[in-house]
Design an enzyme around this catalytic site. Structure first.
Site, mmCIF file in Angstrom:
data_model
loop_
_atom_site.group_PDB
_atom_site.id
_atom_site.type_symbol
_atom_site.label_atom_id
_atom_site.label_comp_id
_atom_site.label_asym_id
_atom_site.label_seq_id
_atom_site.Cartn_x
_atom_site.Cartn_y
_atom_site.Cartn_z
ATOM 1 C CG ASN A 16 45.683 30.515 41.857
ATOM 2 O OD1 ASN A 16 45.156 30.430 43.413
ATOM 3 N ND2 ASN A 16 45.396 32.390 41.940
ATOM 4 N NE ARG A 98 45.925 33.027 46.183
ATOM 5 C CZ ARG A 98 45.015 33.143 46.393
ATOM 6 N NH1 ARG A 98 44.360 32.334 45.185
ATOM 7 N NH2 ARG A 98 44.455 33.626 47.302
ATOM 8 C CG HIS A 186 42.762 38.605 47.970
ATOM 9 N ND1 HIS A 186 41.354 38.672 49.623
ATOM 10 C CD2 HIS A 186 42.125 36.994 47.886
ATOM 11 C CE1 HIS A 186 40.502 37.902 49.836
ATOM 12 N NE2 HIS A 186 41.505 36.644 48.532
ATOM 13 C CG LEU A 214 34.602 43.526 46.304
ATOM 14 C CD1 LEU A 214 33.605 44.200 45.982
ATOM 15 C CD2 LEU A 214 35.353 43.075 48.037
ATOM 16 N NE ARG A 246 36.993 31.910 52.234
ATOM 17 C CZ ARG A 246 37.843 31.905 51.219
ATOM 18 N NH1 ARG A 246 38.861 32.918 52.419
ATOM 19 N NH2 ARG A 246 38.147 32.098 50.054
ATOM 20 C CG ASP A 288 27.280 33.069 40.645
ATOM 21 O OD1 ASP A 288 27.700 34.833 41.013
ATOM 22 O OD2 ASP A 288 26.864 33.342 40.115
ATOM 23 N N GLY A 339 37.114 38.964 41.226
ATOM 24 C CA GLY A 339 35.540 38.642 39.669
ATOM 25 C C GLY A 339 34.227 39.652 39.984
ATOM 26 N N GLY A 341 34.060 42.019 42.482
ATOM 27 C CA GLY A 341 34.347 43.773 41.798
ATOM 28 C C GLY A 341 34.657 43.578 40.583
ATOM 29 C CD GLU A 342 38.776 42.131 37.492
ATOM 30 O OE1 GLU A 342 38.714 41.113 36.486
ATOM 31 O OE2 GLU A 342 40.258 41.669 38.346
ATOM 32 C CG HIS A 343 33.445 40.333 35.601
ATOM 33 N ND1 HIS A 343 34.080 41.149 35.038
ATOM 34 C CD2 HIS A 343 33.955 39.460 36.336
ATOM 35 C CE1 HIS A 343 35.324 40.625 34.318
ATOM 36 N NE2 HIS A 343 35.366 39.917 35.422
ATOM 37 C CD GLU A 390 45.166 36.509 42.590
ATOM 38 O OE1 GLU A 390 45.060 36.137 43.645
ATOM 39 O OE2 GLU A 390 43.803 36.044 41.551
#
Length: 410
Positions: A16, A98, A186, A214, A246, A288, A339, A341-343, A390
């Site tokens: 990836n 990927r 994605h 996200l 972006r 970040d 990353g 969204g999960e954390h 992924e």
């Protein structure tokens, strides 16, 4: 049914590749069903920057030195050396890549050769942060290991179920014929989440679902019957949500203004939109979210800019979830992944707070505990947190391609 391409102990490598990092994972290709946890994985991060690190399963990232003239090629060489050392007597059966953009031509995973590689290079302008680097890895392996099967797994493929009205841009039919349309991205992540939702939640997952991928790149996907019916990224990976660096959706008139009035060149505009916008551009500090939260209470201009960046980031997510809920005719499930969204408990909390009008009610304790379900029992919308995978999707797709009769070697 085709015979298995690989036997137990054989490995499939997933690469990836991004502009400054290469993630890799090895799966036991002989297992059926393919185990979702990789045998070994890792990444080279910060390519072309200082420090550059190499991290792997169970080992903290360590600084590495790469050739300054060809850092990306050197990173690929480093990963290859590590993998060869790791293989021992086991065989590498295939490599899955990927590939972000398959254009209008590739709607399914495909075995890579010189002709496919040439086709995919034509899509580099549509995904300049990812496409050229994935194809560099493909080209290097085609040259050094022509005997090793390689398969391209496309982020755009999952969205080929989009109805035509969601694919169209309000341009001429001639533009459509030239391939100017909304593709969606994605897709490997959404493919995985759709599969997991179906397994865990059954019919409840086949209703009106929005998945929020996200990360440093970000998008939303509306699912109906676990298929993509609308998404926020379109023709390129610049569209839709505000991201780390972006811009996301932007009035095209602003681009014309930058070029005509401010006299920015095409290259300068491209760099601005891809690398100096989003959270980094608005805050002036960082792309970040955790770093921005640490500065949210700062005094003066820094604090003002950080608060503005986070507010706009959340606003764009909420606005687009609302738009997708309108397309779906309601919302049954909201799923956070990738990353951020999960954390990020705080991003999830702020998004859910602003979606209360949908009858969504966040369980703050469950959210803080990173639980799988973070909505209350009374919430009309169930809210989930699901880690994506992924690499496993790419490995599974690659083996399926190689085990079909038309694609088997020989």
């Amino acid at each position: 049914m085709a015979d298995r391409y690989a036997t137990r102990g054989d490995l499939v490598l997933v690469l990836n590749c991004g502009s400054s990092s290469i993630k890799f994972a090895l799966f036991d290709a002989g297992e059926r069903p393919l185990r979702r946890q990789a045998v070994w994985n890792g990444k080279v991060q910060g390519i072309g920057r200082d420090p550059t690190t190499f991290g792997e399963t169970g080992v903290a990232p360590q600084p590495v030195t790469l050739d300054a003239q060809q850092p990306y090629h050197a990173a690929l060489t480093l990963i290859r050396e590590k993998i060869v050392a790791r293989l021992g007597t086991r065989r590498l059966a295939a490599v899955a890549h990927r590939v972000v953009h398959g254009g209008s031509r590739y709607s399914q995973p495909v075995r890579l050769d010189a002709q496919v590689l040439a086709d995919l290079r034509s899509y580099v302008p549509l995904a300049p942060l990812h496409q050229p680097f994935a194809l560099e890895a493909v080209a290097a392996l085609l040259d050094s290991r022509p005997d090793l099967p390689q398969v391209a797994c496309f982020d755009t493929a999952f969205h080929h179920t989009l109805p035509r009205v969601e694919q169209m841009l309000p341009l001429s039919q001639a533009a459509w014929q030239r391939g100017l349309r909304r593709y969606g991205f994605h897709g490997l992540s959404y493919d995985y989440i759709a599969g997991v939702l179906g397994e865990r939640y059954g019919d409840a997952a086949r209703g009106k679902v929005v998945v929020a991928h996200l990360g440093s790149g970000a998008s939303l996907c509306a699912l109906q019957d676990l298929k993509s019916v609308a998404t926020t990224m379109g023709f390129s990976a610049l569209d839709g949500l505000m991201m780390g660096t972006r811009c996301g959706a932007l009035d095209p008139g602003a681009v014309l203004y930058l070029m005509e009035i401010e006299r920015l060149s095409l290259a300068e505009v491209g760099h601005l939109l891809y690398h100096e916008s989003g959270l980094l551009g608005v805050s002036g500090v960082s792309a970040d979210p955790p770093a921005l939260f640490a500065l949210e209470d700062a005094d003066g201009e820094t604090g003002d800019n950080v608060r503005a960046a986070l507010a706009l980031y959340v606003r764009r997510i909420v606005r687009e979830i609302g738009a997708l809920a309108a397309v779906l005719g309601g919302l049954d499930l909201l799923v956070f992944t990738a990353g951020i969204g999960e954390h990020s408990t705080e991003i999830r909390a702020r998004v859910c707070r602003d979606l209360a009008f949908l009858g969504l009610e966040l369980d703050t304790t469950a959210n803080a505990a990173q639980a799988a379900v973070i909505s209350t029992a009374a919430s009309r919308v169930r809210v989930l947190v699901e880690p994506t995978n992924e690499e496993w999707v790419a490995a599974t797709q690659a083996l399926a391609v190689l085990e079909t009769p038309a694609s088997s070697p020989g």
